[in-house]
Design an enzyme around this catalytic site. Structure first.
Site, PDB file in Angstrom:
ATOM      1  N   GLU A 139       6.475  28.206  -9.314  1.00  0.00           N
ATOM      2  CA  GLU A 139       7.731  28.010  -8.579  1.00  0.00           C
ATOM      3  C   GLU A 139       7.968  26.545  -8.234  1.00  0.00           C
ATOM      4  OE1 GLU A 139       5.813  30.645  -8.083  1.00  0.00           O
ATOM      5  OE2 GLU A 139       7.189  32.278  -8.547  1.00  0.00           O
TER       6      GLU A 139
ATOM      7  N   ASP B   4      11.343  35.355  -1.351  1.00  0.00           N
ATOM      8  CA  ASP B   4      10.006  35.203  -0.771  1.00  0.00           C
ATOM      9  C   ASP B   4       9.192  34.152  -1.549  1.00  0.00           C
ATOM     10  OD1 ASP B   4       9.848  38.273   0.679  1.00  0.00           O
ATOM     11  OD2 ASP B   4      11.106  38.040  -1.078  1.00  0.00           O
TER      12      ASP B   4
ATOM     13  N   HIS C 198       8.291  40.950  -0.634  1.00  0.00           N
ATOM     14  CA  HIS C 198       9.350  41.041  -1.646  1.00  0.00           C
ATOM     15  C   HIS C 198      10.665  41.543  -1.037  1.00  0.00           C
ATOM     16  CE1 HIS C 198       5.843  41.046  -4.333  1.00  0.00           C
ATOM     17  NE2 HIS C 198       6.632  40.868  -5.366  1.00  0.00           N
TER      18      HIS C 198
HETATM   19  C1  LIG Z   1       4.678  33.485  -6.452  1.00  0.00           C
HETATM   20  C2  LIG Z   1       5.089  34.629  -7.302  1.00  0.00           C
HETATM   21  N1  LIG Z   1       5.862  34.409  -8.385  1.00  0.00           N
HETATM   22  C3  LIG Z   1       6.240  35.446  -9.164  1.00  0.00           C
HETATM   23  C4  LIG Z   1       5.858  36.718  -8.879  1.00  0.00           C
HETATM   24  C5  LIG Z   1       6.310  37.875  -9.745  1.00  0.00           C
HETATM   25  N2  LIG Z   1       5.187  38.382 -10.529  1.00  0.00           N
HETATM   26  C6  LIG Z   1       4.425  39.391 -10.077  1.00  0.00           C
HETATM   27  S1  LIG Z   1       3.148  39.722 -11.083  1.00  0.00           S
HETATM   28  C7  LIG Z   1       3.624  38.535 -12.175  1.00  0.00           C
HETATM   29  C8  LIG Z   1       2.817  38.296 -13.400  1.00  0.00           C
HETATM   30  C9  LIG Z   1       1.393  38.029 -13.079  1.00  0.00           C
HETATM   31  O1  LIG Z   1       0.682  37.766 -14.231  1.00  0.00           O
HETATM   32  P1  LIG Z   1      -0.887  37.604 -14.211  1.00  0.00           P
HETATM   33  O2  LIG Z   1      -1.286  36.635 -13.156  1.00  0.00           O
HETATM   34  O3  LIG Z   1      -1.321  37.328 -15.584  1.00  0.00           O
HETATM   35  O4  LIG Z   1      -1.413  39.035 -13.724  1.00  0.00           O
HETATM   36  P2  LIG Z   1      -1.253  40.443 -14.478  1.00  0.00           P
HETATM   37  O5  LIG Z   1       0.002  41.050 -14.013  1.00  0.00           O
HETATM   38  O6  LIG Z   1      -1.257  40.198 -15.934  1.00  0.00           O
HETATM   39  O7  LIG Z   1      -2.428  41.223 -14.026  1.00  0.00           O
HETATM   40  C10 LIG Z   1       4.777  37.894 -11.729  1.00  0.00           C
HETATM   41  C11 LIG Z   1       5.482  36.834 -12.446  1.00  0.00           C
HETATM   42  C12 LIG Z   1       5.073  36.916  -7.722  1.00  0.00           C
HETATM   43  N3  LIG Z   1       4.695  38.135  -7.337  1.00  0.00           N
HETATM   44  N4  LIG Z   1       4.697  35.869  -6.969  1.00  0.00           N
END
Ligand SMILES: Cc1ncc(C[n+]2csc(CCOP(=O)(O)OP(=O)(O)O)c2C)c(N)n1
Ligand SMILES: [Mg+2]
Lengths: 323, 327
Positions: free
Chosen positions: A60, A85, A129
């Site tokens: 972000e 958030d 969220h």
């Molecule tokens: C700060 C933030 N940015 C974006 C999100 C939205 N989001 C939730 S899970 C995710 C992907 C996470 O990927 P990874 O770290 O590889 O974990 P995985 O889901 O593959 O286990 C995103 C973009 C979030 N929850 N928090």
């Protein structure tokens, strides 16, 4: 006239600006290939390509900071932060950087960028969220804050936001994306800083934002059955604020209820109320009433979430409390 | 490892998988609501790592946290009750899937903010060092989370201060729709550790014994005061990013490959146990049956539990202040 979803209205506005101005680009997580978590950028990646519709890593700070840097140097970013958030992860870039450049560096800089973000609760996504953090940004000189409640407003305000030469924070309520309504043909901008009277009335003014505009209109319908004719005013932009339209309504009705989904403590609604108290005290017949979320994080389970967030019946009760 | 210990690993992996499949089903039935990210396919990681932890050791978890939490010893009943938003859930219905925590088990919480756990894990490691408790903290995180600035701040300070933190990366190739090759500047997440001069490993995260052995080494290092390590565990999630999403961004053949007997962490380990440790089909069947019963009991417990009373919305904001409710 055509009937579109709120999300499509925003998309169409962005698309129009991208067609008209090659400097405009989109940036954010999952906005490209899959068209955004809420589908707002659907189709843009295909049409404009990965250069101008940029999928980012989960960064972000980079989304906002890079946007600010690009805005300073000739581009016009439309950044998406998935939920407001997560904007907090980029708070430094928004608040200490983008908002400050022009003033702090003596007026020579322009930061023409838009940061779009989903706001509000109602989908059982719990405390990280579901927040309504608009007051946080209204508090910061240098930022403009936009919060539309209808597809038509979203379209016209998005065009103005992209054309604006200042950093504009654009709030989109999670539950509005799938609301559809008529929008005018064409791409007429709606200037920032102009409120809209969503329903005329004579007995009380309800100032409401975002999803609460819809809830207030529903409340107004119920109140009409009990003989109370409420006027519903949507400021549409929280800063700049169209005090004139709001005060004109107040001068007519002499009563006011302010309805937002924010935690009430330190809310934008409090700013609105203090403005009214400072400027319009003499015109009021009754105390100012605010409706908002309880002073708690947003809980997960649906019954608690409904209780914490303001609902139509809370608005009805608030209005009746001054009759 | 003794046969008993091996079977424990097997049991934990199966418990996670069966719990997750049940969650998926309950989500489809609208019993479970909100955002639900399942751990199916990645069971070997949490299992192999947590098998090395003491009850009072800490973990920080993610949005995809059910597996970590089960492996750290959580009660399925209270977990399922939380997913169903019940008063008896781990967070009394206030948290849901993305926010299960149990401080008695050292679970510092699943976290809805990607990257939210990194620096918290350093804090837990710091406490352990200051209070001389010899606890360690495992920080679980996805490949996508390594894109956050927070991850770098944490790795740096953990190394400089020699904190007893183990960074366990679950590299499942995707962060939501973002393929790792589009989101990460390095080929391996373990490369990140290089910059911080941290011991690091890049391993098959679907091989529970490799995970176990690697984590053992890293945890011992942390306990001996030698500071943090980084373990990249290569894996794959079987379900969409969350329940239920269209998964347009990944090729079906890829999913098929990872679901195959050769890649599935549970099928692989089961075969290994049958062939090398004298485990019988009957034993396996019994374990599965007992888990099925446990999961079913968890759902029943959840559904028989009351929804939280409205007044509870106003408690727990502070230790000492109850917020006002609605008139
Ligand atoms: C700060 C933030 N940015 C974006 C999100 C939205 N989001 C939730 S899970 C995710 C992907 C996470 O990927 P990874 O770290 O590889 O974990 P995985 O889901 O593959 O286990 C995103 C973009 C979030 N929850 N928090
Ligand atoms: Mg991932």
């Amino acid at each position: 006239m055509r009937n579109v979803f709120f999300s499509e209205a925003i998309r169409d506005a962005i698309r129009n600006e991208m067609l008209n101005d090659p400097r405009v680009f989109c940036i954010g997580e999952d906005i490209g290939r899959v068209g955004g978590s809420f589908g707002v950028t659907a189709g843009l990646y295909k049409e404009f390509g990965e250069e101008r519709v940029r999928d980012t890593p989960i960064s972000e700070q980079a989304i906002v900071g890079l946007s600010a840097g690009a805005a300073l140097t000739g581009m016009i970013p439309v950044a998406e932060i998935m939920y407001n958030d997560f904007m907090l992860c980029a708070a430094d870039q928004i608040i200490n950087q983008a908002a400050k450049f022009r003033y702090m560096y003596g007026g020579g800089m322009k930061v023409p960028m838009v940061v779009r973000m989903a706001v509000g609760g109602g989908l059982q996504c719990a405390a990280q969220h579901s927040q309504s953090l608009e007051a946080f940004l209204v508090h910061i000189p240098g930022l403009k804050v936009v919060y539309p409640s209808t597809p038509a407003d979203a379209l016209g305000l998005m065009i103005s936001s992209i054309r604006d030469e200042n950093p504009v924070m654009f709030f989109e309520h999670q539950l509005l994306y799938q609301v559809s309504d008529n929008v005018p043909d064409g791409f007429e901008p709606i200037p920032l800083g102009i409120a809209d009277v969503k329903k005329e009335g004579s007995d009380i003014t309800i100032v409401a934002t975002g999803l609460c505009v819809k809830k207030s209109l529903d409340a107004a319908e119920l109140l009409a059955k009990e003989g109370i004719n409420a006027e519903v005013v949507d400021p549409r932009t929280l800063y700049p604020l169209d005090k004139e339209t709001i005060y004109r309504s107040l001068a007519k009705t002499r009563k006011v209820v302010i309805v937002t989904e924010e935690v009430k403590r330190g809310a934008w609604s409090a700013e609105m109320a203090s403005n009214i108290a400072e400027d319009m005290f003499e015109s009021l017949d009754k105390k100012i009433v605010r409706v908002g979320a309880l002073n708690t994080p947003v809980p997960f389970t649906v019954s608690l979430e409904e209780y914490v967030l303001p609902q139509v019946n809370n608005i009805v009760d608030a209005v009746k409390s001054v009759f | 490892m003794e046969k008993r210990e091996l079977l424990d690993l097997y049991q934990t992996m199966q418990t996670i998988r069966k719990f997750e499949f049940q969650t998926s089903k309950s989500f489809a039935e609208e019993i479970v609501q909100g955002f639900v990210h399942l751990y199916i396919g990645e069971e070997a990681i949490a299992t192999g790592v947590c098998a090395n932890l003491n009850r009072d050791d800490y973990i920080t978890s993610t949005h995809r946290g059910h597996g970590h939490i089960i492996a750290k010893g959580a009660d399925l009943k209270r977990m399922m009750a939380e997913l169903c938003g019940r008063e008896t859930g781990y967070c009394k219905g206030k948290g849901g899937s993305m926010h299960i925590a149990d401080t008695d088990l050292g679970i510092l919480g699943a976290n809805g903010i990607v990257g939210g756990g990194f620096n918290l894990a350093c804090g837990a490691g710091f406490s352990s060092k200051m209070l001389k408790t010899n606890q360690v903290c495992v920080c679980f995180f996805g490949d996508g989370a390594t894109g956050t600035g927070a991850s770098h701040e944490a790795m740096n300070i953990a190394k400089v201060w020699k904190l007893p933190v183990i960074f366990v990366n679950e590299n499942n190739l995707y962060a939501d729709s973002c393929r790792i090759t589009d989101g990460l500047a390095s080929e391996s997440t373990a490369d990140r550790a290089l910059a911080y001069h941290m011991p690091h490993y890049s391993i098959d995260g679907n091989d529970v014994l490799t995970v176990y052995e690697t984590a053992k080494e890293a945890i011992e290092r942390a306990r001996n005061g030698e500071g943090p390590s980084f373990i990249e565990c290569k894996t794959y999630r079987w379900r969409g990013h969350f329940e239920v999403e269209p998964e347009t961004y990944r090729p079906p053949e890829e999913l098929k490959l990872w679901k195959s007997k050769e890649k599935d962490p549970i099928a692989r380990f089961e075969k290994y146990l049958l062939e090398n440790h004298g485990v019988s089909e009957e034993e396996v069947k019994q374990i599965k049956a007992s888990i099925d019963k446990e999961v079913k009991a968890a759902v029943e417990f959840a559904l028989n539990s009351p929804l939280p009373d409205k007044s509870s919305a106003c408690t727990d904001v502070y230790t000492d202040i109850v917020e006002e409710g609605r008139a």
